[in-house]
Scaffold this active site. Structure first.
Site, PDB file in Angstrom:
ATOM      1  CB  CYS A 152      -0.941  -0.019   1.212  1.00 17.27           C
ATOM      2  SG  CYS A 152      -0.084  -0.085   2.803  1.00 17.27           S
ATOM      3  N   GLY A 153       0.553   2.254   0.774  1.00 14.54           N
ATOM      4  CA  GLY A 153       1.379   3.449   0.848  1.00 14.54           C
ATOM      5  C   GLY A 153       2.510   3.329   1.855  1.00 14.54           C
TER       6      GLY A 153
END
Length: 384
Positions: free
Chosen positions: A335-336
């Site tokens: 993800c981030g």
């Protein structure tokens, strides 16, 4: 340092709006200076025309919850990564159950999880600071700490290996999945996420607790201080939690790089589609937009229902298969910054895939390296 955590509590510019206390019914209020919990109860009366009138009257919160679910105590599901709020309510006072508030928010949300914990938390809950219990030797956000540091921090929180942990957050199902994954990485499988989190707990009419100064806050400060001491090679207090690192549950940049060629795992990215496609900029400066070549995108909200609880197994299976993910083959999630990737891992765990690794550095690490390959929607279109 412990003092830095207290500074965040006392001096943070982020404020808590009292209106947020009334977003669920029945609305629940708590004293900020003692742990007495009270609520507002709907009182119905009828006129001579048999018209129902409803007004609000204050009462102790314990009198609000009149229904009693018939759940067996201590019967946490062994094949599910989540428990319901009803199950937790019935088991809340069991001695070996510890509840953990793992709330964390994106910087642009302007929400302070420690302040919100003080305003309202599940009775007896500890506070787990995701940014505090992290690797201090890197500039990447909330990376996994070392085994020694994690053991010291968790011991400072008062958690033991015999404990069953129920982790929740203030959004429903968000950062709690990260802490669920962290404990599993360090060998503690007796951990579950509270499905729907604090919002569902409050919407169900269950008590919340408030306090201006809490033992749990002091423990959270001690946990952060323990991390700092370990990183500096200093002695820490008694260790009551033993770790057993599970390397197959966490991936590094090198493993992701190798996987581009070998394709041993299907990589699934939990970020939004515009960020994945390279159309929207990353929220952190200095990071390129796009995705790891060969990866696929399932934004994490797509595996949650409207109340921010995990979708049923049948709907989860359909969602992954729609994106071309084979549940018969290995999967790695990203993800981030390694938070919402854990939500995908949680969903896959419900489907029986209990060995899904998370790329800890995720896009913040990958996108900040000048020499890592990056694909975008434009590049993908040109290669087709």
């Amino acid at each position: 340092m412990a003092s830095s955590l207290l500074t965040k509590i006392l001096l943070s510019p982020r404020s808590i709006h009292t209106s947020s206390l009334f977003t669920h019914h029945p609305p629940i209020l708590s004293s900020l200076f003692n742990k007495q919990v009270f609520s507002i109860r709907a009182v119905s009366t009828f006129t001579s025309q048999n018209t129902k009138l409803t007004s609000w009257a204050p009462c102790m919160a314990s009198s609000v919850v009149s229904r009693r679910a018939t759940y067996s105590t201590r019967s946490a599901p062994t094949n599910e990564p989540v428990v319901s709020v009803d199950w937790l309510y019935e088991n809340l006072k069991e001695p070996d159950i510890k509840v953990v508030d793992a709330s964390w928010y994106m910087p642009d949300e302007q929400r302070n999880p420690i302040q919100e914990y003080q305003v309202a938390h599940i009775p007896g809950a500890l506070f787990f600071d995701i940014d505090g219990i992290a690797d201090r030797t890197t500039n990447l956000p909330h990376m996994l700490p070392s085994e020694e540091a994690f053991a010291a921090a968790v011991s400072a929180l008062g958690i033991h290996n015999k404990d069953d942990l129920i982790v929740y957050d203030g959004k429903g199902l968000f950062s709690a999945a990260r802490v669920w994954w962290m404990f599993r990485v360090f060998g503690h499988d007796r951990v579950w996420v509270l499905d729907g989190g604090l919002p569902r707990w409050r919407a169900s009419g269950y008590d919340v607790e408030s306090s201006a100064s809490s033992d749990a806050i002091l423990k959270a400060s001690a946990a952060s201080e323990a991390i700092e001491k370990v990183s500096q090679g200093q002695a820490v207090g008694p260790i009551t939690f033993e770790t057993k690192f599970q390397p197959h549950l966490v991936w590094t940049l090198e493993q992701v790089t190798k996987n581009i060629e070998e394709k041993s795992h299907q990589q699934v990215d939990a970020r939004s589609k515009p960020r994945f496609d390279g159309i929207a900029p990353e929220p952190r400066k200095g990071i390129r937009s796009g995705h790891v070549p060969g990866s696929k995108c399932i934004p994490f909200p797509q595996i949650l229902d409207s109340s921010q609880a995990l979708l049923p197994a049948g709907e989860l299976k359909k969602r992954f298969e729609q994106e071309g993910i084979s549940l018969e083959k290995p999967v790695v999630t990203s993800c981030g910054t390694g938070v919402t990737a854990c939500i995908l891992a949680l969903g896959l765990h419900r489907l029986g895939k209990t060995d899904v690794p998370v790329y800890d550095g995720s896009w913040t690490e990958w996108g900040s390296h000048p020499d890592t390959p990056v694909d975008t929607a434009d590049i993908a279109a040109k290669t087709q």
